[in-house]
Design a protein around this motif. Structure first.
Motif, PDB file in Angstrom:
ATOM      1  N   THR A  82       0.913  -1.101   0.264  1.00  0.00           N
ATOM      2  CA  THR A  82       0.287  -0.051   0.144  1.00  0.00           C
ATOM      3  C   THR A  82       0.793   1.801   0.156  1.00  0.00           C
ATOM      4  O   THR A  82       1.763   1.377   1.030  1.00  0.00           O
ATOM      5  N   ASN A 136      -3.546   3.035  -2.967  1.00  0.00           N
ATOM      6  CA  ASN A 136      -3.170   2.438  -4.225  1.00  0.00           C
ATOM      7  C   ASN A 136      -2.216   1.789  -4.264  1.00  0.00           C
ATOM      8  O   ASN A 136      -0.698   1.423  -2.742  1.00  0.00           O
ATOM      9  N   SER A 137      -2.265  -0.387  -4.178  1.00  0.00           N
ATOM     10  CA  SER A 137      -1.036  -0.133  -4.205  1.00  0.00           C
ATOM     11  C   SER A 137      -0.125   0.014  -6.465  1.00  0.00           C
ATOM     12  O   SER A 137      -0.762   0.731  -7.160  1.00  0.00           O
TER      13      SER A 137
END
Length: 377
Positions: A82, A136-137
């Motif tokens: 993350t 977000n990844s």
């Protein structure tokens, strides 16, 4: 006649010296058992004096409770992929044409190193614009950039790498092998793994305490509980501060003991008999084993329970009495727990004071006799 007068004068002198010695306060290590009892509430004093028995031992068996609250225990493990504000990303963009939007002439790829996520959680990619990265990844960011560029260059291919996690770090200080600031990475997402990353515990593990500060929250546990109770091996969050320190509880030993000193706790709990042993035990030439006292300011809830009352408010001065000559005295001393700030005092036996008096009188008489002999010469 002169001889009788001289003897009479010597006798008077000896009596006067004996009276003066008796009137003077002889050296001693503290109050006598009688003087301590004279300060009890029952005798208009300000301390409750209680003989230790099995019921008192149970009522006073209190040890400091350490642990993490629900805010720590219920926090899930942070995903290592993350992205957070402050993280640094590396981007590689491949274009399926010789003259692409971003690539230099003769190349079909562009490398964008050290793209830092700003404080609001965004990054800027040429021709793709401002993109939300935090939360977000890397895979999700890759898809967003690909979608943004797809309308401007044919079949773009994007790679996103997380180079550094400056936005997800914790600080570790105190009794560890290596103090410092460490990123939360896949192997170091829990408290025990982060302590291992910091070089492990550099103080005795049986008295090591771990404090975690997260914003306005604070939790503390014993180091050994991290392994005995898995729920205490909490998930970490960026900005956590971890402090490793040795238990600072102590008690004071005074009176007719081997040594008189301030004694640090070397275990989570210490009994009265262990506390006495740590200062050399009872002095065999002075100590009264019927007069071992523990002085303590006791919270009202415990004092009420010990005294079978319910009207006491606020901390109460308590004096617990241990008689090691009783049939169960040694057992009671073994089970009675010493607490932080206690004073353990062992009174002197009456024989010790009598011995001091005789010694003082003998020395005084010897001195008087010497003076008399000098005078007669």
């Amino acid at each position: 006649m002169k001889i009788n007068t001289s003897r009479w004068a010597r006798s008077v002198a000896l009596i006067a010296l004996a009276a003066s010695v008796a009137a003077c306060g002889l050296p001693r290590s503290g109050p006598t058992k009688r003087e301590i009892f004279a300060g009890s509430v029952q005798r208009q004093g300000d301390a409750f004096i209680v003989s230790v028995n099995e019921r008192v031992t149970r009522a006073t068996a209190f040890t400091p409770a350490l642990g993490f609250g629900p805010g720590f225990v219920n926090a899930g493990v942070v995903g290592s992929d993350t992205i957070r504000p402050g993280d640094t990303l590396g981007l590689t963009i491949y274009e399926n044409v010789d003259d692409g939007l971003l690539a230099n002439e003769g190349l079909n790829s562009t490398l964008l190193e050290e793209v830092q996520v700003d404080g609001d959680g965004f990054i800027f990619v040429p021709y793709a614009g401002r993109i939300r990265a935090a939360g977000n990844s890397p895979e999700a960011i890759r898809r967003i950039i690909t979608d943004k560029l797809d309308a401007q260059t044919p079949d773009p291919q994007v790679q996103v790498r997380r180079l550094a996690g400056d936005g997800a770090t914790v600080s570790v200080a105190g009794g560890v092998g290596a103090q410092g600031v460490f990123p939360i990475e896949r192997p170091t997402r829990t408290l025990s793994s982060m302590l291992a990353r910091a070089g492990g515990i550099a103080i005795p593990t049986e008295v090591a305490q771990i404090t975690v500060i997260r914003g306005g929250q604070r939790g503390k546990v014993w180091f050994e509980d991290l392994y005995e109770n898995p729920s205490y091996d909490i998930a970490l969050r960026g900005g956590d501060r971890i402090l490793v320190e040795q238990d600072n509880r102590s008690f004071t030993a005074l009176g007719a003991t081997g040594t008189q000193n301030r004694v640090d706790f070397e275990d989570r709990t210490i009994s009265a008999i262990e506390g006495i042993a740590r200062v050399g035990g009872l002095n065999p030439n002075l100590a009264d084993p019927t007069g071992v006292f523990v002085f303590r300011n006791e919270p009202a809830e415990i004092a009420n329970q010990v005294l079978a009352r319910s009207d006491l408010i606020g901390p109460q001065r308590m004096v617990y009495v241990l008689d090691l000559t009783e049939p169960t005295g040694m057992f009671e001393a073994r089970d009675f727990l010493i607490r932080d700030g206690d004073t353990v005092f062992v009174t002197e036996a009456p024989y010790a004071q009598w011995s001091k008096t005789l010694s003082a009188l003998t020395g005084t008489v010897g001195t008087a006799s010497s003076i008399s002999n000098i005078a007669s010469n």
